[in-house]
Design an enzyme around this catalytic site. Structure first.
Site: not given
Ligand code: AMP
Length: 112
Positions: A98, A85, A29, A100, A91-92
Site C-alpha cells: 500500500h 513501508n 487510514d 500512504h 514500519g510495515q
Molecule cells: P503500514 O504500517 O505501512 O503497514 O500501514 C498500515 C496502515 O493501515 C496503518 O497506517 C494503519 O493505521 C492502517 N489500517 C489498519 N487497519 C485499517 C483499517 N481497518 N482501515 C483503514 N486503515 C487501516
C-alpha cells in the site's frame, strides 16, 4: 487467508472509500498521521514492494499515476507526501502493498 486489505476490497470489513478502479482502491487510514491520510492499495495482494517483479510494471505505474489523480481531485497536488513501508523494520504492519498519501500539514525530513 485474506489480508486485511483484501477483506476491505471485498467489503467484508467497512472502510471509507476515496477511489476505486479495476486495479486498486483508496481508503482513509483508520489512524491518520496527517489531516489527510489515504492508503492506495492494489487489488492484487502483493506482500511488499520488494516482492514486485517485471509482471507488476504496469500495475506500479498505474498506482503512481493514480496518486496524481487522487491528489488532483482533493486539490492537494502542491503538497503531499507518499510513503511505502517495506518490511517490519521499516514500519510495515499490513503485509499487502500500500502507498500512504499524506497531506494537510508540514512534513519534516528526515522522516524518522
Ligand atoms: P503500514 O504500517 O505501512 O503497514 O500501514 C498500515 C496502515 O493501515 C496503518 O497506517 C494503519 O493505521 C492502517 N489500517 C489498519 N487497519 C485499517 C483499517 N481497518 N482501515 C483503514 N486503515 C487501516
Amino acid at each position: 487467508m485474506k489480508t486485511l486489505f483484501e477483506k476491505i476490497i471485498d467489503r467484508d470489513i467497512p472502510a471509507e472509500f476515496i477511489y476505486e478502479d479495476d486495479l486498486c482502491i483508496a481508503i482513509n487510514d483508520i489512524n491518520p498521521q496527517a489531516p489527510i491520510h489515504i492508503l492506495l492499495i492494489p487489488k492484487k495482494p502483493i506482500k511488499m514492494l520488494s516482492d514486485c517483479n517485471d509482471d507488476d510494471k504496469d500495475l506500479l505505474a498505474h498506482l503512481f499515476l493514480t496518486v496524481g489523480k487522487i491528489t488532483k481531485k482533493l486539490d492537494i497536488n502542491n503538497t503531499f507526501r507518499v510513503n511505502i513501508n517495506n518490511g517490519e523494520g521499516a514500519g510495515q504492519e499490513v503485509f499487502h502493498l500500500h502507498i500512504h498519501i499524506l497531506s494537510g500539514r508540514r512534513f519534516h525530513w528526515p522522516p524518522g
